[in-house]
Write a protein that holds these residues in place. Structure first.
Motif, short mmCIF file in Angstrom:
data_model
loop_
_atom_site.label_atom_id
_atom_site.label_comp_id
_atom_site.label_asym_id
_atom_site.label_seq_id
_atom_site.Cartn_x
_atom_site.Cartn_y
_atom_site.Cartn_z
N ILE A 869 0.85 -1.18 0.00
CA ILE A 869 0.00 0.00 0.00
C ILE A 869 0.89 1.24 0.00
N LEU A 870 0.66 2.12 -0.94
CA LEU A 870 1.47 3.32 -1.11
C LEU A 870 0.58 4.55 -1.12
N THR A 871 1.19 5.67 -0.75
CA THR A 871 0.52 6.95 -0.90
C THR A 871 0.84 7.51 -2.28
N LEU A 872 0.16 8.59 -2.63
CA LEU A 872 0.39 9.18 -3.94
C LEU A 872 1.81 9.72 -4.04
N GLU A 873 2.36 10.28 -2.97
CA GLU A 873 3.74 10.77 -2.99
C GLU A 873 4.73 9.64 -3.19
N GLU A 874 4.46 8.51 -2.53
CA GLU A 874 5.36 7.37 -2.71
C GLU A 874 5.30 6.83 -4.14
N ILE A 875 4.13 6.82 -4.73
CA ILE A 875 4.01 6.37 -6.12
C ILE A 875 4.79 7.29 -7.04
N GLU A 876 4.65 8.58 -6.85
CA GLU A 876 5.39 9.53 -7.68
C GLU A 876 6.89 9.40 -7.46
N SER A 877 7.30 9.14 -6.20
CA SER A 877 8.72 8.95 -5.93
C SER A 877 9.25 7.70 -6.63
N ARG A 878 8.49 6.62 -6.62
CA ARG A 878 8.89 5.40 -7.32
C ARG A 878 9.03 5.67 -8.82
N GLU A 879 8.10 6.43 -9.35
CA GLU A 879 8.17 6.72 -10.78
C GLU A 879 9.39 7.56 -11.11
N LYS A 880 9.69 8.53 -10.24
CA LYS A 880 10.88 9.35 -10.47
C LYS A 880 12.14 8.50 -10.38
N LEU A 881 12.15 7.59 -9.41
CA LEU A 881 13.29 6.70 -9.26
C LEU A 881 13.45 5.80 -10.49
N ALA A 882 12.34 5.29 -10.97
CA ALA A 882 12.40 4.44 -12.18
C ALA A 882 12.89 5.24 -13.38
N LEU A 883 12.41 6.51 -13.48
CA LEU A 883 12.87 7.34 -14.58
C LEU A 883 14.36 7.64 -14.48
N SER A 884 14.84 7.92 -13.26
CA SER A 884 16.27 8.19 -13.08
C SER A 884 17.11 6.95 -13.38
N GLU A 885 16.60 5.76 -13.01
CA GLU A 885 17.34 4.54 -13.33
C GLU A 885 17.42 4.32 -14.83
N MET A 886 16.31 4.60 -15.53
CA MET A 886 16.34 4.46 -16.99
C MET A 886 17.31 5.46 -17.61
N GLU A 887 17.33 6.68 -17.08
CA GLU A 887 18.24 7.69 -17.60
C GLU A 887 19.70 7.31 -17.31
N GLU A 888 19.95 6.76 -16.10
CA GLU A 888 21.31 6.33 -15.78
C GLU A 888 21.75 5.18 -16.70
N GLU A 889 20.83 4.22 -16.91
CA GLU A 889 21.15 3.12 -17.83
C GLU A 889 21.37 3.63 -19.24
N MET A 890 20.58 4.64 -19.59
CA MET A 890 20.76 5.24 -20.92
C MET A 890 22.11 5.91 -21.04
N ALA A 891 22.50 6.60 -19.96
CA ALA A 891 23.80 7.26 -19.98
C ALA A 891 24.94 6.25 -20.02
N GLU A 892 24.79 5.15 -19.31
CA GLU A 892 25.85 4.12 -19.32
C GLU A 892 25.99 3.46 -20.69
N LEU A 893 24.87 3.26 -21.37
CA LEU A 893 24.92 2.61 -22.68
C LEU A 893 25.42 3.55 -23.77
#
Length: 1519
Positions: A869-893
Motif C-alpha cells: 500500500i502506497l501513498t500518492l507521494e510514494e508512487i510519484e517517488s517510485r516513478e521518479k526513481l524508475a525514470l532516473s534509473e532508466m536515464e542512468e542506464e541510458m547514460a551508461e549505454l
C-alpha cells in the motif's frame, strides 16, 4: 523535501546501520555480545541496549532518527554494549577487540562516531555490587545502630491531603511533559489521596471515571510510556533469574536449565494472559466503526450545504394542476389505493397516471364525455367498501325524518339537564345504597357504551344494559334497567337509551367522588340531596305507574332475568315512549322563526346537519345497498359526494366531542353556542390538510365546495383537481375505519410477523455464515503468523549453525543447507526447547491477528499474494526513481550509433521510447489522477457496485496500481485499496440481499402502512413506494423557522418565518392547559414542527429524487456514522442498486472525441431547428405551437416530455410519456445502406446529424433529434401549465381496465358504461321489468295499448340515444306512464300561497320537508302528493346529467316497487282497513309508524278503501 524522499533516505540509513550490525554479529567469537546471559553483565546499569539482539529490535522499531542525531545514538548504543563487558571485567579483552573493529566501520560514516562509541560507558555507580558499611557506623555497644523511625519526626511540617494532591498532580504533569506530552492531556484528570493508618494511597481519575493507581499507568494510558526505557530500568532493578556463580557440574547445569524452562513457561502463560486482557480493553475502547447519535456528530457545514443543494433541485416538486402543499395527500391517496388494492378489488395504476386522472380535463365541454375509467372504478370500489361495512351505519343519515328511517344521534355528556326522565322511581334509594366503588365504576362504564350507539342499534344497547345488570349489586339499579328494556319495539331502542342516559347523567352529578375527586362528606351529602330533589321534581310530570310496578322499582324486585320478560310490551310504557318521542327536541333543526342564543352553553356535540341537496332527495331513506341499481357507473360521483358530506359531518361531531371532553377533564365551563359555531365553521381546516391550499387565500373550502357541487347534481368533470382529491381523501379517511380494512391490516400483521420471523432466521443464517467466514480468515491469519514466526526462527538457527560450523568444521555446509525444519528444530536440546516454545496460532494477540486479517483482505480484494500500500507521494517517488534509473542506464549505454552490437542498440532505442512515453504520461497523469481520486472518494461515499467499479476502472487507467516485480505481487494507492474493499463489501451485501429477496417481497406483501425509510440529521423524512415504477425517493424537507427571538440560523439551511410556514386552523391551546405553561405548550407544538414555535400544521416542502445523479448526491452528503443517517444511507444504497438507475452525468463507455457529449454550444443547431420547423415543415416535420419556444436560444437544461409508441403497427394509439432533462448534444454519424435502382448495387451513405442527450427522470439516457426535442419541450410546457385543450388521449391512463373488480362491467364495455347509449338500454330494461306487473293492476292502459306510446318511446331511445334531450324526455315520459299505470293521479291543491317546485328547491328550510319516497303500506299511487311529483319533474327537467337521470330512474322504480308491494292480493282489504280505521279519527291517513305524510293534506281519507273499484262500480259510484 517530500515525504517520499524522506522515506527513501530513512530506508537507506537503516540499510547501512543493519549492515554494520550484521558485521558486528559476524565477528569472530561474537556470541557473548549477541545475547547476554551473564549475571554480572546484566547487573551493570545504564540506559543503553543489553546486546546486539536489542540493537536489532531497535532498528526494527525505527528508534534511530534520520540524520546525524540518529547515527550518534546508534554509535553510542553499539559502544555501550561492549563497554558494559569492559566495566564488569567479563571478556573485556574480546570486547575491546570488537569495539575497535566496530569503530573502524563507524569511521567510514563519520570519524566522530568512533569517539562516541568509545565514550559510551555505564555510570560508575550503576554497578549492583553492595556498598560496604563504614567502620565507624557502630554504636557505643559495638552494635549496628537501628534506623531512625521515619514516623518520629515532627508532625508540625506534615502536609495536608490537599497539598499532597496538588503535589501529586504537579508531579504527573512534569512526568507527562518529560515524556513529550502536554499538560492539556490531563486537564480533565483529578487526583485523590486517601489515608489508611500511616500510609497514603494516591489514585488518579479520568473524566470518564477510570481509575489509575500510579503515574506509569497514566503514562501508559496516554501512550507516553517508553517501553525500552521501562524494560531496561526494570531489568536493572529485577533480580537475576539464575543463581550467582557457575554451576559446578552437569547435574547443577541440568537443574538450572529445567528451572529456567519452568520459569519461561510461566512467563509465557502470563504474557498470553496479559496480551488477551490488553486486546479486550482495546477492543472495548475502539468505537471507530460503531454509530452514535446524530446530534453528537459535529456539524459539517460542507455536507449540510451539499445536502440542501440536492434537496433544493428535485426532479419533481409537485404535480401539475395541484398545489404543492397537497403533494403528500396525492401520495397518500395513491398509496392507499395501491396498498389495499386486493381489499378494494381495484387494479393498481402508476403514480403519473393517477395524477393525470386527477387533472384530466376534456378537450370539449360536451356532457357526454365521461371521467377516466380509473376514477369511476376507484370511487365505486370505495363506495362498495363503505356501504357494505357496518361502520358506515354510525355516520350515514337520511334526510327523511320518519321513525322507520331516522336514527337519532348520540346524546353526549353534559346534556343530563336537558334529558327528561322516562321512569318514575325512588332515585334517593338508588344513591344511598352502599356498593363497592369498583363495582359501581364497572356498571357505569358498561352503560357508557350506550352513549356511542345509535337509537336503532337495539342489539348493542340491550347487550350493554344486560352487562350492567350482571355487574351491579344495587337492586334498585337492576330493577330500573329491566324496566327500561320493557316495551321494546323491533330495533328501536330510543326509550331504553333515554332512560340509561338520564340515569348515568344524574348519577355522575350526584356522586362525583366515584371518579377520584376529593370532596368533603358534608358537601357530598348536600350535593346528593340536591340532585335527588331535582330528580323528584322532574319525575312529577310522569304519569303514576301501577302500584305493583312502583313497588317493584322501590323494592328491587319485579322482572326476572328471563329474556322473554325483557322483551314484553306494555301499553303504559308504549304511551310513555310516544310521549318521549313527542317531547324530545331535534337539536339539529332550527326553523325560520327560531334564533339561537349564542351565549347559551352547548348541550350536544352534534353539529348541524346540512340541508338536503338534490341528490339527497333522490336517495333512498336508508343507506343505499351497493348491490342495488342505485350504485352504478352513472351515479358514483353523486353517491361519493353524499357519502363525503356525511363523513364530514361525523368528523365535525368527533371534533366537538374532543373539545367537550378536554374541557370536562379540566373542569372548565362548556363552550357557548357562538364559540361552538365558530369552531364548526373551521372544523374542516382542523381535520384535513389539503383544504388549506385555496381556502387560505379567501376561496371556499375545497371539500365543502366539492360536496355541494356534486350533491346539487353538477358534473364531476367541472370539479378542480384539488376538489377531486378532496373527495377521494374523505372517502379514504372513512375507509380506514371499516371492518374489512381493519381485518385486512390485522391479518397482514399476523402474516407479517411470520414473514419477519422467516426473514430474521435468514438474516441469522447469513450472519452465521459471515461469522464463520470471518473465523476462517482469522484462523488463516493466525496460521500465517505462526508460519512466519517459524520460518524466521528456522532461518535464524540455520545462520547460527553455519556461523558456528565455520569455527568447528564439524559439518559440511551442504549438509546444513539441506536440513529440514524438523531436523533443525531437533538439532540439540536448547534448539528443541526454543522450537517447542515458538508461538502457536492461538498465542498471538488480537492486534496482531487484526493486522494480518486486514492484510489478507487487502490481498484478496486485488486477487494477489502480496500487496504493498502506497501513498500518492510514494508512487510519484517510485516513478521518479524508475525514470532516473532508466536515464542512468541510458547514460551508461551511450548513443545508439556508438553501440557495438545490435542488442545494445535495440536496448537504447527501447529506453528512449520508454523515457519519451514516460515524460508524456507525466504531463497528463496528474490531472487524470486527481479526477480518479475524486471519483474514488465519491464512489466510496456512494457505496454502490456500479459506481465503485467505474471509479476503480478509471483509477487503474490513471496508473494508481500495478505489478510489483520485487515481490511478485502488486502495489496500489491506499484510496484505491479502500474502494476495492468497499466494492467487496457491496458485492457481499448484494448477494445477501438477493438471497433474501423473496422473503422481503413476502414481507412487503403483508402491508400495514407505508413507513418512511429514514430521517436525516435535519429531520427531513424520506419515502420510497414499492408501487412506484420510477423508483424515486420522495422527501419532506423540514425548513427551519426563525423569528425575532431566534435569528441564529446557518446560511445553508432554508429558513422561513413562522407566519409563512403555518397553514390551516390553529390549535385551541386554551383547552389543553394554561397558556402560561411555556414548556408544555412548546412540547405540544412539536407535533407540528421540531422548533415548537407553531401551533398549526406547517407547509410541506416535498420533492422527488429520481435520477442517479441526485440520489448519489444525497447519499454522498449523508454521514454514515450517525444512527439515523447511517440507516438511511444503507437503505438508499439498496434502493439505488435495485433501481438500476444509470448515471446521467458520465460517459464512461464513450472514449472517442466525436462521441463525447458536449454540455454547451448548441445555440446554432437549436436555432436552425426552429427555423426549419417554421419555414420547411414538410421536410422537418410539423411542430404544433412553435411559438412556445421562441424565447429559447438553447435546448440544454430544458425539460422535455417524450411520447413513445411501443407498437406502431398493432397499437398506434397506445403511447407512453416520459419526462427528462436535456443535458448535452453531439454530432452523430449514421450509416444507411440502400439499393441503387439504376445500378442495382448497394450504396452506403453516411449522414451527420445533431442529437441531444436526454437524462430521463426514471433513470437512463436517450438520444433525440431536433424534431423530437422541439415537440418534447412544447409538450412539457403544456403539460406542466395545463394548457387549455392539451390532452394526452393515448396515454396509458385511458387504456386502464380493472382486472380485479370490474365495477363498470366487462373490459370491452367498461369505457362506455356511463355513456348515453348504455343509459338508454338501462331505461328500456327497467321499464320492461315493471310493465308486466303494472299492466295487471291497471284498468286503463294507455301506455302499452293500441296508442303505441310504449313502442314509440322505445324506438326514440334506440334511435336518438346520443341526444341528452331525448333521454330527459324519455325519463319524464316513463314517469308519466308509470304514474298513470299506478292509479289515480294526485290532484293539485288550490292554494294561492303554495310555492312552486323551484322555490321549494331553492329554500334550504323548505327543502327539509320535501319527501319523494313512498313509505308505509297505504300507497295508492306512484307519488304520495302532488308536490313530490312536481319537485321530481323539476329536478329532472333542469338537469343535463346522466347521473341525476339514473338516480331519478331508480327513485321511480323504488316507488313503483313500493306500490306493487302495497297492492299485493294478500295485503288488500284487512291491512288497508286496519290502518284506515286506526287513523280515521284523525281525519287523515298515516303510515304504520305513525308518521303523518304530506299526502295526508292532499287526499280525502274517505275516498280510500281497501279494494279497487271495477269499471261498473266506478260508473255507479253512488251505489
Amino acid at each position: 523535501m517530500s515525504e517520499a524522499e524522506l522515506a527513501a533516505k530513512r530506508k537507506k540509513q537503516k540499510k547501512k546501520m543493519t549492515k554494520i550490525l550484521s558485521k558486528a554479529w559476524q565477528l569472530e567469537r561474537a556470541e557473548p555480545f549477541q545475547e547476554v546471559d551473564d549475571d554480572q553483565v546484566i547487573a551493570v546499569g545504564g540506559d543503553g541496549p543489553m546486546d546486539l539482539t536489542s540493537m536489532g529490535k531497535n532498528l526494527d522499531k525505527d528508534v534511530y532518527q534520520l540524520g546525524r542525531k540518529g547515527w550518534e545514538q546508534f554509535a553510542a548504543d553499539l559502544g555501550f554494549i561492549y563497554n558494559r563487558f569492559i566495566a564488569c571485567g567479563r571478556k573485556s579483552k574480546l570486547a575491546k577487540t570488537h569495539l575497535k573493529s566496530i569503530g573502524e566501520l563507524l569511521g567510514h560514516i563519520d570519524e566522530n562516531l568512533i569517539k562516541i562509541s568509545k565514550d559510551s560507558k555505564p555510570s560508575p555507580d550503576s554497578s549492583s555490587s553492595p556498598k560496604k558499611r563504614k567502620a565507624g557506623a557502630l554504636d557505643e555497644n559495638g552494635h549496628i545502630p537501628k534506623k531512625k523511625n521515619a514516623r518520629s519526626h515532627d508532625r508540625s511540617d506534615t502536609p495536608t491531603l490537599s497539598q499532597r494532591e496538588e503535589k501529586a498532580m504537579n508531579n504527573l504533569i512534569k512526568q507527562i511533559e518529560d515524556c513529550g506530552g502536554d499538560k492539556s492531556q490531563v486537564s480533565s484528570f483529578r487526583v485523590k489521596i486517601s489515608q489508611t493508618g500511616e500510609r497514603f494511597q494516591t489514585a488518579f481519575y479520568s473524566a470518564q471515571g477510570r481509575k489509575f493507581k500510579s503515574v506509569p499507568e497514566v503514562l501508559k494510558f496516554l501512550n507516553l510510556a517508553d517501553e525500552n526505557k521501562s524494560s531496561a530500568s526494570g531489568s536493572s532493578k529485577s533480580k537475576p533469574l539464575t543463581k550467582k556463580g557457575i554451576p559446578k557440574n552437569a547435574r547443577d547445569l541440568e537443574n538450572e536449565r529445567k528451572r529456567l524452562n519452568r520459569e519461561l513457561d510461566k512467563l509465557m502463560k502470563n504474557h498470553d494472559k496479559a496480551s488477551k486482557a490488553l486486546d479486550d480493553f482495546q477492543n472495548e475502547q475502539s468505537n471507530d466503526n460503531s454509530q452514535i447519535d446524530d446530534d453528537l456528530i459535529p456539524f459539517d457545514q460542507k455536507k449540510n450545504r451539499g445536502l440542501w443543494s440536492v434537496l433544493s433541485k428535485p426532479e419533481m416538486s409537485s404535480f401539475p394542476g395541484l398545489p404543492a402543499s397537497c403533494t403528500q395527500e396525492v401520495l397518500m391517496t395513491w398509496d392507499f389505493l395501491c396498498t389495499f388494492s386486493r381489499t378494494l378489488s381495484l387494479h393498481t395504476i402508476s403514480l403519473d397516471d393517477f395524477a393525470a386522472a386527477l387533472i384530466y380535463k376534456p378537450q370539449s365541454q360536451e356532457d357526454s364525455i365521461s371521467p377516466p375509467l380509473y376514477l369511476a372504478e376507484a370511487h365505486l370500489a370505495l363506495l362498495r367498501l363503505l356501504l357494505n361495512d357496518v361502520s358506515s351505519d354510525s355516520w350515514w343519515w337520511s334526510t327523511l325524518e320518519t321513525p322507520e328511517t331516522e336514527a337519532k344521534e348520540e346524546i353526549t355528556k353534559g346534556e343530563a339537564d336537558n334529558i327528561a326522565p322516562t321512569i318514575k322511581f325512588d332515585f334517593g334509594a338508588l344513591i344511598d345504597y352502599d356498593e363497592d366503588v369498583t363495582i359501581t365504576q364497572k356498571w357505569i362504564q358498561a352503560l357508557e357504551d350506550v352513549r356511542t350507539r345509535r337509537a336503532n342499534a337495539g342489539g348493542s344497547i340491550k347487550a350493554a344494559i344486560k352487562s350492567a345488570i350482571s355487574l351491579t349489586q344495587n337492586p334498585v339499579v337492576k330493577a330500573y334497567l329491566r324496566k327500561s328494556m320493557r316495551g321494546w319495539r323491533g330495533s328501536d331502542a330510543a326509550f331504553a337509551k333515554q332512560s340509561v342516559m338520564w340515569l348515568i347523567g344524574r348519577f355522575r352529578e350526584a356522586r362525583p367522588d366515584i371518579w377520584g375527586r376529593e370532596i368533603e362528606s358534608t358537601i357530598l351529602e348536600e350535593n346528593k340531596a340536591k340532585v335527588v330533589r331535582e330528580a323528584s321534581v322532574a319525575m312529577e310530570d310522569l304519569e303514576e305507574a301501577e302500584n305493583d310496578e312502583v313497588e317493584d322499582i322501590q323494592d328491587g324486585e319485579g322482572d326476572s332475568d328471563n329474556e322473554d320478560s325483557d322483551e314484553e310490551e306494555d301499553e303504559n310504557e308504549m304511551e310513555t315512549e310516544e310521549m318521549y318521542k313527542q317531547k324530545i327536541p331535534d337539536p339539529n333543526r332550527v326553523t325560520g322563526d327560531q334564533k339561537e342564543d349564542l351565549s347559551a352553553p352547548v348541550t350536544t356535540s352534534i353539529p348541524y346537519k346540512p340541508p338536503p341537496y338534490v341528490v339527497d332527495l333522490l336517495l333512498p331513506p336508508g343507506k343505499p345497498a351497493f348491490t342495488s341499481n342505485i350504485v352504478s357507473p352513472f351515479t358514483w360521483s353523486y353517491l361519493a359526494g353524499a357519502s363525503a358530506s356525511r363523513v364530514l359531518h361525523r368528523y365535525k361531531r368527533l371534533r366537538n366531542e374532543v373539545d367537550d371532553t378536554l374541557r370536562e377533564f379540566r373542569e372548565m365551563d362548556p363552550l357557548n353556542l357562538g364559540e361552538r359555531r365558530r369552531r364548526e365553521q373551521i372544523s374542516t381546516f382542523r381535520v384535513f390538510s389539503e383544504c388549506f391550499a385555496e381556502a387560505e387565500n379567501g376561496h371556499e373550502c375545497p371539500i365543502e365546495a366539492a360536496v355541494k357541487h356534486l350533491c346539487m347534481g353538477e358534473s364531476y368533470l367541472k370539479l378542480t383537481a384539488l376538489q377531486r382529491l378532496c373527495i377521494l381523501r374523505v372517502l379514504i379517511e372513512a375507509a380506514y375505519d371499516t371492518y374489512h380494512v381493519n381485518q385486512c391490516v390485522q391479518g397482514n400483521i399476523n402474516d407479517r410477523k411470520s414473514a419477519i420471523k422467516q426473514l430474521e432466521n435468514e438474516e441469522k443464517r447469513a450472519k452465521k455464515e459471515a461469522r464463520e467466514e470471518t473465523l476462517k480468515v482469522e484462523q488463516a491469519a493466525r496460521e500465517r503468523l505462526a508460519k512466519q514466526a517459524k520460518d524466521e526462527f528456522i532461518s535464524k538457527k540455520r545462520r547460527e549453525l553455519i556461523r558456528k560450523n565455520k569455527h568447528t568444521g564439524e559439518f559440511e555446509n551442504d549438509y546444513l543447507n539441506s536440513l529440514t525444519e524438523e531436523e533443525i528444530g531437533n538439532f540439540d536440546e536448547d534448539t528443541k526447547a526454543e522450537y517447542d516454545a515458538l508461538p502457536g496460532p492461538k498465542n498471538f494477540s488480537k492486534n496482531e491477528v487484526r493486522t494480518m486479517v486486514s492484510k489478507i483482505n487487502d490481498e484478496s480484494a486485488f486477487n494477489t499474494s502480496e500487496l504493498e500500500i502506497l501513498t500518492l507521494e510514494e508512487i510519484e517517488s517510485r516513478e521518479k526513481l524508475a525514470l532516473s534509473e532508466m536515464e542512468e542506464e541510458m547514460a551508461e549505454l551511450g548513443d545508439s550509433n556508438d553501440a557495438f552490437n545490435r542488442e545494445t542498440s535495440s536496448r537504447i532505442q527501447n529506453l528512449k521510447r520508454e523515457i519519451e512515453n514516460f515524460n508524456e504520461w507525466n504531463k497528463i497523469l496528474p490531472e487524470k489522477r486527481a479526477e480518479a481520486i475524486e471519483g474514488l472518494k465519491d464512489a466510496i461515499d456512494d457505496g454502490t457496485i456500479k459506481a465503485l467499479r467505474s471509479a476503480i476502472r478509471v483509477a487503474k487507467q490513471a496508473l494508481l496500481c500495478g505489478d510489483d516485480d520485487e515481490t511478485g505481487g502488486m502495489w496500489t494507492l491506499d484510496l484505491l485499496r479502500d474502494a476495492a474493499l468497499e466494492l467487496k463489501h457491496a458485492e457481499k451485501r448484494k448477494r445477501v440481499t438477493e438471497a433474501q429477496k423473496e422473503l422481503v417481497a413476502k414481507r412487503n406483501k403483508c402491508f400495514v402502512r407505508t413507513e418512511y425509510i429514514g430521517v436525516d440529521k435535519a429531520f427531513n423524512k424520506y419515502w420510497h413506494f414499492d408501487h412506484d415504477e420510477g423508483g424515486g425517493v420522495w422527501y419532506d424537507a423540514n425548513f427551519k423557522i426563525h423569528s425575532g427571538d431566534n435569528n441564529e440560523v446557518d446560511d445553508s439551511t432554508p429558513a422561513m418565518e413562522a407566519s409563512q410556514i403555518q397553514i390551516g386552523a390553529k390549535d385551541e391551546e386554551s383547552d389543553l392547559r394554561d397558556t402560561e405553561d411555556e414548556a408544555f405548550i412548546k412540547f405540544s407544538r412539536q407535533e407540528y414542527h421540531p422548533s415548537g414555535l407553531v401551533n398549526s400544521l406547517v407547509r410541506h416542502h416535498d420533492g422527488c429524487l429520481t435520477s442517479s445523479k441526485s440520489l448519489r448526491g444525497l447519499i454522498k452528503n449523508l454521514d454514515g456514522k450517525g444512527i439515523r443517517e447511517g440507516s438511511l444511507k444503507a437503505t438508499l444504497k439498496e434502493i439505488l442498486e435495485a433501481s438500476g438507475l444509470v448515471s446521467a452525468d458520465k460517459n464512461e463507455e464513450n472514449t472517442e472525441d466525436e462521441n463525447i457529449i458536449k454540455t454547451s454550444g448548441d445555440q446554432e443547431h437549436f436555432l436552425h431547428a426552429k427555423s426549419m420547423a417554421m419555414t420547411k415543415p414538410e421536410e422537418f416535420g410539423i411542430v404544433d405551437s412553435i411559438d412556445f419556444v421562441d424565447s429559447f436560444q438553447s435546448g440544454i437544461g430544458q425539460r422535455c416530455r417524450l411520447r413513445r409508441v411501443e407498437d406502431e403497427i398493432s397499437a398506434p394509439d397506445s403511447a407512453t410519456y416520459v419526462m427528462g432533462t436535456v443535458i448535452g448534444w453531439k454530432i452523430k454519424t449514421t450509416v444507411s445502406e440502400f439499393v441503387n435502382p439504376e445500378t442495382q448495387e448497394p450504396t452506403v451513405v453516411e449522414k451527420e446529424e445533431v442529437v441531444w442527450s436526454l437524462a430521463l427522470d426514471h433513470g437512463g439516457e436517450e438520444e433525440i433529434d431536433a424534431f423530437e426535442l422541439l415537440n418534447g419541450i412544447i409538450r412539457a410546457k403544456k403539460w406542466k401549465h395545463q394548457y387549455p385543450g392539451y390532452s394526452e388521449h393515448d396515454a396509458p391512463l385511458f387504456a386502464y381496465r380493472n382486472k380485479v373488480g370490474r365495477f363498470c362491467g366487462r373490459a370491452a364495455d367498461a369505457p362506455y358504461a356511463a355513456s348515453r347509449f348504455f343509459f338508454s338500454k338501462l331505461m328500456i330494461k327497467r321499464e320492461q321489468e315493471f310493465y308486466p306487473s303494472l299492466k295487471s293492476r291497471s284498468y286503463e292502459n294507455n301506455w302499452g295499448g293500441k296508442s303505441g306510446l310504449r313502442n314509440a318511446w322505445i324506438a326514440s331511445l334506440k334511435d336518438n340515444f346520443d341526444d341528452i334531450n331525448t333521454l330527459r324526455d324519455g325519463i319524464l315520459t316513463l314517469e308519466d306512464a308509470f304514474h298513470e299505470l299506478c292509479g289515480e293521479p294526485v290532484q293539485k291543491e288550490d292554494d294561492g300561497n303554495k310555492k312552486s317546485p323551484r322555490e321549494l328547491l331553492d329554500d334550504e328550510i323548505l327543502r327539509c320537508d320535501i319527501e319523494l319516497e313512498s313509505l308505509g303500506q297505504k300507497i295508492s299511487g306512484l307519488w304520495h302528493c302532488y308536490d313530490s311529483r312536481a319537485v321530481f319533474r323539476e329536478i329532472i327537467s333542469n338537469s343535463n346529467s346522466l347521473g341525476i337521470y339514473a338516480l331519478g330512474l331508480d327513485l321511480i322504480c323504488r316507488n313503483t316497487q313500493a306500490y306493487l308491494d302495497a297492492t299485493k292480493p294478500t295485503n288488500t282489504r284487512k291491512s288497508t282497513n286496519y290502518f284506515a280505521n286506526q287513523y280515521e279519527q284523525q281525519g287523515m291517513y298515516a303510515t304504520s309508524s305513525g308518521r303523518i305524510t304530506r299526502s295526508a293534506y292532499s287526499t280525502d281519507p274517505q275516498s280510500s278503501s281497501g279494494r279497487r273499484l271495477n269499471s261498473w262500480q266506478q260508473q255507479h259510484s253512488d251505489y
